[in-house]
Write an enzyme that holds these catalytic residues in place. Structure first.
Site, PDB file in Angstrom:
ATOM      1  N   SER A   9       0.863  -1.193   0.000  1.00  0.00           N
ATOM      2  CA  SER A   9       0.000   0.000   0.000  1.00  0.00           C
ATOM      3  C   SER A   9       0.890   1.231   0.000  1.00  0.00           C
ATOM      4  O   SER A   9       1.634   1.477   0.958  1.00  0.00           O
ATOM      5  CB  SER A   9      -0.889   0.005   1.242  1.00  0.00           C
ATOM      6  OG  SER A   9      -1.383   1.322   1.438  1.00  0.00           O
ATOM      7  N   HIS A  34      -1.044  -1.268  -4.435  1.00  0.00           N
ATOM      8  CA  HIS A  34      -2.322  -0.983  -3.764  1.00  0.00           C
ATOM      9  C   HIS A  34      -2.429   0.524  -3.544  1.00  0.00           C
ATOM     10  O   HIS A  34      -1.576   1.144  -2.903  1.00  0.00           O
ATOM     11  CB  HIS A  34      -2.412  -1.741  -2.437  1.00  0.00           C
ATOM     12  CG  HIS A  34      -3.727  -1.584  -1.746  1.00  0.00           C
ATOM     13  ND1 HIS A  34      -4.862  -2.275  -2.124  1.00  0.00           N
ATOM     14  CD2 HIS A  34      -4.111  -0.801  -0.702  1.00  0.00           C
ATOM     15  CE1 HIS A  34      -5.875  -1.932  -1.341  1.00  0.00           C
ATOM     16  NE2 HIS A  34      -5.438  -1.023  -0.470  1.00  0.00           N
ATOM     17  N   ASP A  36      -4.624   3.597  -2.266  1.00  0.00           N
ATOM     18  CA  ASP A  36      -5.705   3.946  -1.339  1.00  0.00           C
ATOM     19  C   ASP A  36      -6.248   5.339  -1.606  1.00  0.00           C
ATOM     20  O   ASP A  36      -5.543   6.329  -1.453  1.00  0.00           O
ATOM     21  CB  ASP A  36      -5.193   3.878   0.106  1.00  0.00           C
ATOM     22  CG  ASP A  36      -5.024   2.449   0.573  1.00  0.00           C
ATOM     23  OD1 ASP A  36      -6.006   1.687   0.494  1.00  0.00           O
ATOM     24  OD2 ASP A  36      -3.913   2.088   1.006  1.00  0.00           O
ATOM     25  N   MET A  38      -8.879   8.152  -0.512  1.00  0.00           N
ATOM     26  CA  MET A  38      -9.725   8.585   0.614  1.00  0.00           C
ATOM     27  C   MET A  38     -10.227  10.002   0.361  1.00  0.00           C
ATOM     28  O   MET A  38      -9.487  10.834  -0.165  1.00  0.00           O
ATOM     29  CB  MET A  38      -8.926   8.544   1.910  1.00  0.00           C
ATOM     30  CG  MET A  38      -8.298   7.189   2.202  1.00  0.00           C
ATOM     31  SD  MET A  38      -7.493   7.190   3.803  1.00  0.00           S
ATOM     32  CE  MET A  38      -6.664   5.589   3.741  1.00  0.00           C
ATOM     33  N   HIS A  68      -8.231   1.094  -4.388  1.00  0.00           N
ATOM     34  CA  HIS A  68      -9.152   0.851  -3.270  1.00  0.00           C
ATOM     35  C   HIS A  68      -9.839   2.175  -2.953  1.00  0.00           C
ATOM     36  O   HIS A  68      -9.252   3.056  -2.341  1.00  0.00           O
ATOM     37  CB  HIS A  68      -8.343   0.323  -2.066  1.00  0.00           C
ATOM     38  CG  HIS A  68      -9.131   0.201  -0.800  1.00  0.00           C
ATOM     39  ND1 HIS A  68      -8.528   0.029   0.433  1.00  0.00           N
ATOM     40  CD2 HIS A  68     -10.469   0.216  -0.574  1.00  0.00           C
ATOM     41  CE1 HIS A  68      -9.472  -0.043   1.365  1.00  0.00           C
ATOM     42  NE2 HIS A  68     -10.648   0.079   0.784  1.00  0.00           N
ATOM     43  N   MET A  70     -12.071   4.493  -1.056  1.00  0.00           N
ATOM     44  CA  MET A  70     -12.785   4.777   0.191  1.00  0.00           C
ATOM     45  C   MET A  70     -13.423   6.148  -0.011  1.00  0.00           C
ATOM     46  O   MET A  70     -13.014   7.150   0.583  1.00  0.00           O
ATOM     47  CB  MET A  70     -11.799   4.764   1.366  1.00  0.00           C
ATOM     48  CG  MET A  70     -11.311   3.359   1.696  1.00  0.00           C
ATOM     49  SD  MET A  70      -9.770   3.329   2.638  1.00  0.00           S
ATOM     50  CE  MET A  70      -8.583   3.390   1.298  1.00  0.00           C
ATOM     51  N   MET A 139     -11.318  -5.845   4.911  1.00  0.00           N
ATOM     52  CA  MET A 139     -10.556  -4.931   5.754  1.00  0.00           C
ATOM     53  C   MET A 139     -10.333  -5.594   7.114  1.00  0.00           C
ATOM     54  O   MET A 139     -11.290  -6.040   7.756  1.00  0.00           O
ATOM     55  CB  MET A 139     -11.318  -3.616   5.973  1.00  0.00           C
ATOM     56  CG  MET A 139     -11.539  -2.779   4.731  1.00  0.00           C
ATOM     57  SD  MET A 139     -10.036  -2.293   3.886  1.00  0.00           S
ATOM     58  CE  MET A 139      -9.195  -1.338   5.154  1.00  0.00           C
ATOM     59  N   ASP A 177      -6.535  -6.484   3.901  1.00  0.00           N
ATOM     60  CA  ASP A 177      -5.944  -5.140   3.990  1.00  0.00           C
ATOM     61  C   ASP A 177      -6.019  -4.616   5.419  1.00  0.00           C
ATOM     62  O   ASP A 177      -7.104  -4.395   5.946  1.00  0.00           O
ATOM     63  CB  ASP A 177      -6.714  -4.213   3.034  1.00  0.00           C
ATOM     64  CG  ASP A 177      -6.156  -2.803   2.958  1.00  0.00           C
ATOM     65  OD1 ASP A 177      -5.126  -2.518   3.594  1.00  0.00           O
ATOM     66  OD2 ASP A 177      -6.768  -1.991   2.238  1.00  0.00           O
ATOM     67  N   GLY A 199       1.094  -1.940   4.098  1.00  0.00           N
ATOM     68  CA  GLY A 199       1.611  -0.581   3.988  1.00  0.00           C
ATOM     69  C   GLY A 199       2.781  -0.398   4.927  1.00  0.00           C
ATOM     70  O   GLY A 199       3.947  -0.515   4.531  1.00  0.00           O
TER      71      GLY A 199
HETATM   72  C1  DX5 Z   1      -6.459   1.669   5.264  1.00  0.00           C
HETATM   73  C2  DX5 Z   1      -5.941   1.286   3.906  1.00  0.00           C
HETATM   74  C3  DX5 Z   1      -4.813   0.347   3.914  1.00  0.00           C
HETATM   75  C4  DX5 Z   1      -3.597   0.817   4.670  1.00  0.00           C
HETATM   76  C5  DX5 Z   1      -2.983  -0.394   5.278  1.00  0.00           C
HETATM   77  O1  DX5 Z   1      -7.671   2.316   5.123  1.00  0.00           O
HETATM   78  O2  DX5 Z   1      -6.960   0.710   3.129  1.00  0.00           O
HETATM   79  O3  DX5 Z   1      -4.477  -0.065   2.609  1.00  0.00           O
HETATM   80  O4  DX5 Z   1      -2.646   1.445   3.885  1.00  0.00           O
HETATM   81  O5  DX5 Z   1      -1.924   0.008   6.064  1.00  0.00           O
HETATM   82  P1  DX5 Z   1      -1.188  -1.007   7.025  1.00  0.00           P
HETATM   83  O6  DX5 Z   1      -0.642  -2.114   6.196  1.00  0.00           O
HETATM   84  O7  DX5 Z   1      -0.131  -0.143   7.626  1.00  0.00           O
HETATM   85  O8  DX5 Z   1      -2.196  -1.494   8.040  1.00  0.00           O
HETATM   86 ZN    ZN Z   2      -6.408  -0.194   1.180  1.00  0.00          ZN
END
Ligand code: DX5
Ligand code: ZN
Length: 227
Positions: A9, A34, A36, A38, A68, A70, A139, A177, A199
């Site tokens: 990520s 990946h 993300d 947001m 992904h 969100m 998740m 994830d 991530g």
């Molecule tokens: C959170 C994201 C993840 C995040 C995971 O909302 O969707 O992809 O980057 O991070 P780690 O691996 O640090 O939990």
């Molecule tokens: Zn994610």
């Protein structure tokens, strides 16, 4: 033998040198980027959009990009991500008024589609759309931030999702994830995941050691998966 895929990520990458970070992590053996997204509305954080996805493609990234989303709503932004070079586009069912339509739209735009399940979101959203998803993303943290701890109840949910996929006979990836590390990746794979987002587990860890090399952490994760 399952074809396990590692999906770093980039939320935890150094955004000031994102292209280089992505090149390095892929050169170290990661499979998927990946990405993300947001919106400070569906989740309380704000990150990156189609422009950055397109910039990575223009930079020369050819690996699959796993967007992904969100965000809420989802439909308006789907074509933009398709145009920007997304491979997978996944969204949270709570964020779409018409889940079937959104899934179909992603495929119509030439991308692979997926649904994302928050820790408390039931898998029953899949009941009538198994034929319309290429990926199921569970998740294992609440969405919005990197660096949170893996929620153990997700292991049972993974086993349920794995059974649903196997029973369906469709070719669907099962992605996890949140809080994935070299230390727990084996247990997560045993529960049925085949695609692993990490991530802080990749970027955070390696940066403390050597800012340019992700070989060690990627190798450690692969060794665990090969057990
Ligand atoms: C959170 C994201 C993840 C995040 C995971 O909302 O969707 O992809 O980057 O991070 P780690 O691996 O640090 O939990
Ligand atoms: Zn994610």
């Amino acid at each position: 033998m399952t074809d396990f895929q590692l999906a770093p990520s980039i939320l935890s990458a150094d955004f000031a040198r994102l292209g280089e970070e992505v090149d390095n992590v892929l050169a170290s053996g990661a499979d998927i980027v990946h990405f993300d997204v947001m919106d400070n509305h569906y989740v309380p954080n704000l990150t990156i959009g189609p422009l950055v996805c397109e910039a990575l493609r223009k930079h020369g990234v050819t690996a699959p990009i796993d967007v992904h989303m969100m965000v809420k709503p989802v439909d308006r932004i789907i074509p933009d991500f398709a145009q920007a070079g997304a491979t997978y586009i996944t969204f949270h069912p709570e964020a779409s008024e018409h889940i079937d339509r959104s899934l179909q739209l992603i495929r119509d735009e030439g991308c692979k589609s997926g649904l994302v399940f928050n820790p408390a979101t039931p898998l029953s959203y899949l009941d009538y759309v198994m034929d319309k998803v290429d990926m199921i993303l569970l998740m294992s943290v609440n969405p919005g931030f990197g660096g949170q701890s893996f929620i153990p109840a997700t292991l049972d949910k993974l086993r349920q999702a794995r059974k649903m996929i196997d029973d369906s006979g469709f070719d669907i990836r099962l992605e996890i994830d949140g809080g994935v590390k070299a230390e727990n990746i084996r247990e997560i794979a045993d529960a049925g995941a085949d695609t692993f987002v990490a991530g802080s587990g990749i970027f955070g860890k390696a940066r403390d050691e050597d800012p340019n090399r992700y070989d060690t952490i990627v190798r450690q994760m692969r060794e665990q998966l090969a057990k």
